[in-house]
Design an enzyme around this catalytic site. Structure first.
Site, PDB file in Angstrom:
ATOM      1  N   SER A   1      56.590  50.849 100.890  1.00  0.00           N
ATOM      2  CA  SER A   1      57.168  49.582 101.355  1.00  0.00           C
ATOM      3  C   SER A   1      56.364  48.996 102.503  1.00  0.00           C
ATOM      4  O   SER A   1      56.134  47.786 102.557  1.00  0.00           O
ATOM      5  CB  SER A   1      58.626  49.771 101.783  1.00  0.00           C
ATOM      6  OG  SER A   1      59.440  49.998 100.665  1.00  0.00           O
TER       7      SER A   1
ATOM      8  N   HIS B   1      66.813  49.927  98.968  1.00  0.00           N
ATOM      9  CA  HIS B   1      65.638  49.153  99.375  1.00  0.00           C
ATOM     10  C   HIS B   1      65.843  48.539 100.757  1.00  0.00           C
ATOM     11  O   HIS B   1      66.952  48.142 101.110  1.00  0.00           O
ATOM     12  CB  HIS B   1      65.338  48.058  98.346  1.00  0.00           C
ATOM     13  CG  HIS B   1      64.660  48.574  97.130  1.00  0.00           C
ATOM     14  ND1 HIS B   1      65.334  49.272  96.149  1.00  0.00           N
ATOM     15  CD2 HIS B   1      63.363  48.534  96.754  1.00  0.00           C
ATOM     16  CE1 HIS B   1      64.471  49.626  95.220  1.00  0.00           C
ATOM     17  NE2 HIS B   1      63.277  49.192  95.555  1.00  0.00           N
ATOM     18  N   PRO B   2      64.748  48.429 101.497  1.00  0.00           N
ATOM     19  CA  PRO B   2      64.851  47.838 102.838  1.00  0.00           C
ATOM     20  C   PRO B   2      64.895  46.314 102.765  1.00  0.00           C
ATOM     21  O   PRO B   2      64.491  45.708 101.770  1.00  0.00           O
ATOM     22  CB  PRO B   2      63.548  48.293 103.504  1.00  0.00           C
ATOM     23  CG  PRO B   2      62.573  48.345 102.369  1.00  0.00           C
ATOM     24  CD  PRO B   2      63.383  48.863 101.194  1.00  0.00           C
TER      25      PRO B   2
ATOM     26  N   ALA C   1      59.373  42.026  94.491  1.00  0.00           N
ATOM     27  CA  ALA C   1      58.103  42.767  94.402  1.00  0.00           C
ATOM     28  C   ALA C   1      57.031  41.896  95.053  1.00  0.00           C
ATOM     29  O   ALA C   1      56.546  40.947  94.444  1.00  0.00           O
ATOM     30  CB  ALA C   1      57.764  43.071  92.948  1.00  0.00           C
TER      31      ALA C   1
ATOM     32  N   PHE D   1      67.988  41.740  99.376  1.00  0.00           N
ATOM     33  CA  PHE D   1      67.120  40.916  98.545  1.00  0.00           C
ATOM     34  C   PHE D   1      65.942  41.772  98.097  1.00  0.00           C
ATOM     35  O   PHE D   1      65.242  42.351  98.928  1.00  0.00           O
ATOM     36  CB  PHE D   1      66.640  39.726  99.372  1.00  0.00           C
ATOM     37  CG  PHE D   1      65.690  38.802  98.675  1.00  0.00           C
ATOM     38  CD1 PHE D   1      66.153  37.893  97.738  1.00  0.00           C
ATOM     39  CD2 PHE D   1      64.347  38.818  98.979  1.00  0.00           C
ATOM     40  CE1 PHE D   1      65.284  37.008  97.112  1.00  0.00           C
ATOM     41  CE2 PHE D   1      63.462  37.948  98.359  1.00  0.00           C
ATOM     42  CZ  PHE D   1      63.933  37.034  97.420  1.00  0.00           C
TER      43      PHE D   1
END
Length: 165
Positions: free
Chosen positions: A81, A68-69, A119, A116
């Protein structure tokens, strides 16, 4: 939007092509979810993705988290994203806000060894920053589990966007 009828007859290759990006740069989740067909409804599809994640070895879960970015990054993001972060207005931060997100991202990665995960759909930048501050105090194991719970929320949002009820 794709219908459940169409999904239930997809080949593995077509399914992974259509849904492999639901889990950030981790098509293995869709490959595992495909095994649970046919799906009775959209929630069963979402549960298949969740089950694939829950049943994965810890190393695979960690790799997914790390795929995840950072939030509010200027790096190239996936289309999902990009849209999600824009929806939370993370693409419109002031210089001070961007610097704050950058500091939190670095502090978080230093503490936990992964980015981190939040959502962001339906959240404001203020809520996200408050979550950063709160979660930096978590234990590494609690934060690992929190990151996975957030990823499950992301799965739900992305699948609800793509599959008709």
């Amino acid at each position: 939007m794709t219908t459940l009828g169409d999904i239930n007859v997809m080949t593995r290759q077509a399914f992974v092509a259509g849904f492999g990006d639901v889990a950030e740069h981790s098509p293995w989740v869709a490959e595992q979810a495909w095994e649970k067909r046919p799906y009775a409804d959209r929630d069963a599809l979402i549960e298949a993705f969740a089950q694939a994640l829950r049943e994965a070895p810890r190393e695979a879960k960690l790799a997914l988290i790390r795929a995840h970015p950072d939030l509010a990054t200027r790096a190239k993001l996936t289309a999902d994203s990009t849209n999600e972060q824009a929806g939370a207005r993370l693409d419109r931060l002031s210089a001070d806000e961007f610097a704050r997100f950058s500091r939190f991202n670095e502090a978080y990665k230093t503490r936990f060894g992964f980015p981190f995960i939040f959502a962001v759909r339906g959240a404001t930048k203020h809520q996200i920053l408050a979550a950063f501050e709160e979660r930096l105090g978590n234990s590494p194991e609690k934060e690992f589990e929190t990151a996975l719970a957030q990823i499950l929320r992301i799965f739900r949002f992305r699948l609800e966007d793509r599959v008709s009820p």
